[in-house]
Structure formats: C-alpha cells, structure tokens
Scaffold this motif. Structure first.
Motif, short mmCIF file in Angstrom:
data_model
loop_
_atom_site.label_atom_id
_atom_site.label_comp_id
_atom_site.label_asym_id
_atom_site.label_seq_id
_atom_site.Cartn_x
_atom_site.Cartn_y
_atom_site.Cartn_z
N ASP A 1 0.87 -1.17 0.00
CA ASP A 1 0.00 0.00 0.00
C ASP A 1 0.91 1.22 0.00
O ASP A 1 1.33 1.71 1.06
CB ASP A 1 -0.92 -0.01 1.22
N GLU A 2 1.20 1.72 -1.18
CA GLU A 2 2.17 2.80 -1.32
C GLU A 2 1.76 4.07 -0.58
O GLU A 2 2.59 4.80 -0.03
CB GLU A 2 2.41 3.12 -2.80
N LEU A 3 0.45 4.35 -0.52
CA LEU A 3 -0.02 5.57 0.13
C LEU A 3 0.15 5.52 1.65
O LEU A 3 0.32 6.56 2.29
CB LEU A 3 -1.50 5.81 -0.21
N MET A 4 0.13 4.31 2.20
CA MET A 4 0.24 4.17 3.66
C MET A 4 1.62 3.68 4.10
O MET A 4 1.87 3.50 5.29
CB MET A 4 -0.81 3.18 4.15
N LEU A 5 2.52 3.48 3.17
CA LEU A 5 3.83 2.90 3.46
C LEU A 5 4.56 3.69 4.56
O LEU A 5 4.79 4.89 4.44
CB LEU A 5 4.68 2.89 2.19
N GLY A 6 4.89 2.98 5.65
CA GLY A 6 5.65 3.59 6.73
C GLY A 6 4.86 4.45 7.69
O GLY A 6 5.43 4.96 8.67
N THR A 7 3.56 4.62 7.45
CA THR A 7 2.74 5.46 8.33
C THR A 7 2.60 4.82 9.71
O THR A 7 2.22 3.66 9.83
CB THR A 7 1.33 5.68 7.74
N ASP A 8 2.91 5.58 10.74
CA ASP A 8 2.77 5.08 12.12
C ASP A 8 1.29 5.10 12.50
O ASP A 8 0.63 6.14 12.39
CB ASP A 8 3.58 5.94 13.07
N MET A 9 0.77 3.96 12.96
CA MET A 9 -0.66 3.85 13.28
C MET A 9 -0.87 3.40 14.71
O MET A 9 -0.18 2.50 15.20
CB MET A 9 -1.34 2.85 12.33
N ARG A 10 -1.85 4.00 15.36
CA ARG A 10 -2.27 3.55 16.68
C ARG A 10 -3.01 2.23 16.55
O ARG A 10 -3.37 1.81 15.46
CB ARG A 10 -3.19 4.58 17.34
N LYS B 1 -8.28 4.27 6.18
CA LYS B 1 -9.24 5.35 6.47
C LYS B 1 -9.05 5.88 7.88
O LYS B 1 -9.01 7.09 8.11
CB LYS B 1 -10.66 4.84 6.27
N TRP B 2 -8.95 4.97 8.84
CA TRP B 2 -8.81 5.36 10.24
C TRP B 2 -7.35 5.54 10.65
O TRP B 2 -7.08 6.09 11.71
CB TRP B 2 -9.43 4.29 11.14
N GLN B 3 -6.43 5.01 9.84
CA GLN B 3 -5.01 4.97 10.18
C GLN B 3 -4.81 4.28 11.54
O GLN B 3 -4.14 4.80 12.44
CB GLN B 3 -4.40 6.37 10.16
N LEU B 4 -5.41 3.10 11.63
CA LEU B 4 -5.31 2.27 12.82
C LEU B 4 -4.94 0.85 12.43
O LEU B 4 -5.24 0.40 11.31
CB LEU B 4 -6.66 2.22 13.57
N GLY B 5 -4.29 0.15 13.33
CA GLY B 5 -3.97 -1.25 13.12
C GLY B 5 -4.57 -2.10 14.23
O GLY B 5 -4.99 -1.59 15.26
N GLY B 6 -4.61 -3.41 14.00
CA GLY B 6 -5.16 -4.31 15.02
C GLY B 6 -4.69 -5.73 14.80
O GLY B 6 -4.19 -6.07 13.72
N THR B 7 -4.86 -6.55 15.82
CA THR B 7 -4.47 -7.96 15.76
C THR B 7 -5.69 -8.83 16.00
O THR B 7 -6.33 -8.73 17.06
CB THR B 7 -3.39 -8.29 16.80
N ILE B 8 -6.01 -9.66 15.01
CA ILE B 8 -7.20 -10.52 15.05
C ILE B 8 -6.87 -11.81 15.78
O ILE B 8 -5.96 -12.55 15.40
CB ILE B 8 -7.67 -10.86 13.61
#
Length: 255
Positions: free
Chosen positions: A32-41, A157-164
């Motif tokens: 995902d080039e647009l999000m590459l390296g973006t730090d996410m909560r 969209k939210w710039q968030l990550g999670g673990t399923i």
C-alpha cells in the motif's frame, strides 16, 4: 521501549506491529504505497478513550483486599502514622500491581492459544491449560476450521492497526471473526473492537460473515462461554468506532 516486533503479509499487504509496555503501534511495510511507513495507533488504544465501568469495582476489590492484609498486622492501631501511611501506599498500588499480573496472564493465554491454533503445539503450563481445553471444546462444538490466528490488519481510512485473535470457517462456508477474552462478561468495548476488526478485514478483501466473543476460563475448562454478536449490535459497534476515531482525531488536534 519496544520489546517485540511482529511482521506479516496478509492479503498482499505487509504489516508490522511493535509491542510496547502500554500498547501496540502498527505500520504498513509493503503493498500500500499511500500508507507505506505510516505510524498507526491500535484499535484497542482508540477504544481506550472509553471509560470502562467494569474496572472500577475490580480495582476497588483489589485495593480493599490489600487494606485487609495490612490490618492483620497492626492490632487495631488506627491512629498509628506508620499504619496510615502503609494503607495509603497499599490502596495506591494494589490495583496497579494486580492489573499487571492479570495482563501478563492474559498475554500468556493468548500466546498459548495462538501456538495451538497455528500448529497444534500445546503449552504445558498449568496457567493456560483451562483456556486451551476450552478452545478445543469450542472448535469441536462449532465444527470450525481454522483460517488464521493473531492476524494483523489495518484501516487506511482510520489509520489504525489491530491484531485478530481468530478467523475460522463454519461447515456451511460462513467466515467467523472471533475475539478471545479472559473476563466473565461481554462488554460494549468488545463489540466495538470486533466491528472495527471486521471493517479492517473486509477493507483488505477478506470475507467476514459472523463475529463473536469467546470468554476463556482461568479455572475450570468447562466454564467457557461463547457469544455471537447479532447484526444490530455489530452495526452499533461500527458507528461507535467511527465516533471514537473522530474523538481521537479531535483530541490529537488539541495537542
């Protein structure tokens, strides 16, 4: 200080999670080039903006037990300065220490369950045995096929990550997204968390038909409980998550 780094590639997206003492941070490493390296909560960090009423009586209980332990050694000397200082110290520290202990136990259980779901390896520590037996019974009862465990996901969209915690398939082909908890009840934040994870996975192209919470026992293996989240509650959870994301953005803007 970071103590662990986890990397995965899911549905063509490379993701990284870094674990810290107070939570997790995520970033996209490829796909995902647009999000590459973006730090996410994390999703859970964002949901942490909510007040959690269940923790209040729990904290009071631990503080009260700590005070009782102190009382046993002071023979009723209520005006003793040393006694009063000790009580204040115990009340301040009791819930904090017990929270750390419970968090560590929850992490150990999640790690053991993930290991079992990934390759069938069974952790032989007594602490995790009830939860492992419960997971086995749950899988058999629902006739679930394991798709994945501890899967990283994100939302641009939210710039968030999670673990399923768990992704599985019913015999009829429906895909289940489940979260494992070591508490005794399903709370609103659990519904919000599942709604967020579902939106993330669907945004990455993964089918999800059903969500649910498996409450894992820390005592008897038979004491597990599974709750499927109905669609009305799931929709409410997504609306609530959107509101929390907006609140997080607003708070960040306030500095």
């Amino acid at each position: 200080m970071s103590n662990e780094k986890v990397t995965q590639t899911n549905m063509g997206i490379g993701l990284e999670r870094r674990d810290y003492r107070n939570g997790h941070r995520y970033k996209v490493t490829n796909g995902d080039e647009l999000m590459l390296g973006t730090d996410m909560r994390s999703v859970t960090g964002t949901i942490g903006l909510l007040n959690k009423p269940a923790l209040i009586p729990w904290a009071e209980k631990n503080a009260r037990e700590g005070v009782f332990n102190v009382l046993e050694g002071y023979d009723g000397r209520m005006n003793d300065v040393t006694f009063r200082a000790k009580v204040a110290e115990v009340v301040k520290d009791a819930s904090k220490a017990d929270h750390a202990s419970n968090r560590e136990r929850g992490t150990n259980i999640h790690n053991a369950v993930d290991l079992y779901l990934t390759d069938g390896t069974e952790d032989d520590h007594e602490e995790v045995a009830p939860a492992l037996e419960a997971v086995k019974a749950w899988l058999a009862d629902l006739k679930l096929e394991v798709i994945g465990s501890e899967l990283l996901a994100y939302s641009p969209k939210w710039q968030l990550g999670g673990t399923i915690d768990f992704l599985g398939r019913y015999p009829d082909g429906r895909v289940l997204l489940a979260d494992f908890k070591t508490g005794k009840h399903v709370y609103n934040e659990h519904i919000i968390q599942l709604a967020a994870y579902r939106a993330m996975l669907e945004g990455m192209g993964q089918q999800v038909d059903v969500t649910g919470v498996l409450l894992l026992p820390t005592g008897r293996p038979a004491d597990w409980n599974y709750t499927e989240i109905d669609e009305e509650k799931a929709k409410w959870g997504l609306t609530a998550m959107e509101a929390l994301v907006s609140l997080g953005v607003a708070l960040k803007g306030m500095g």
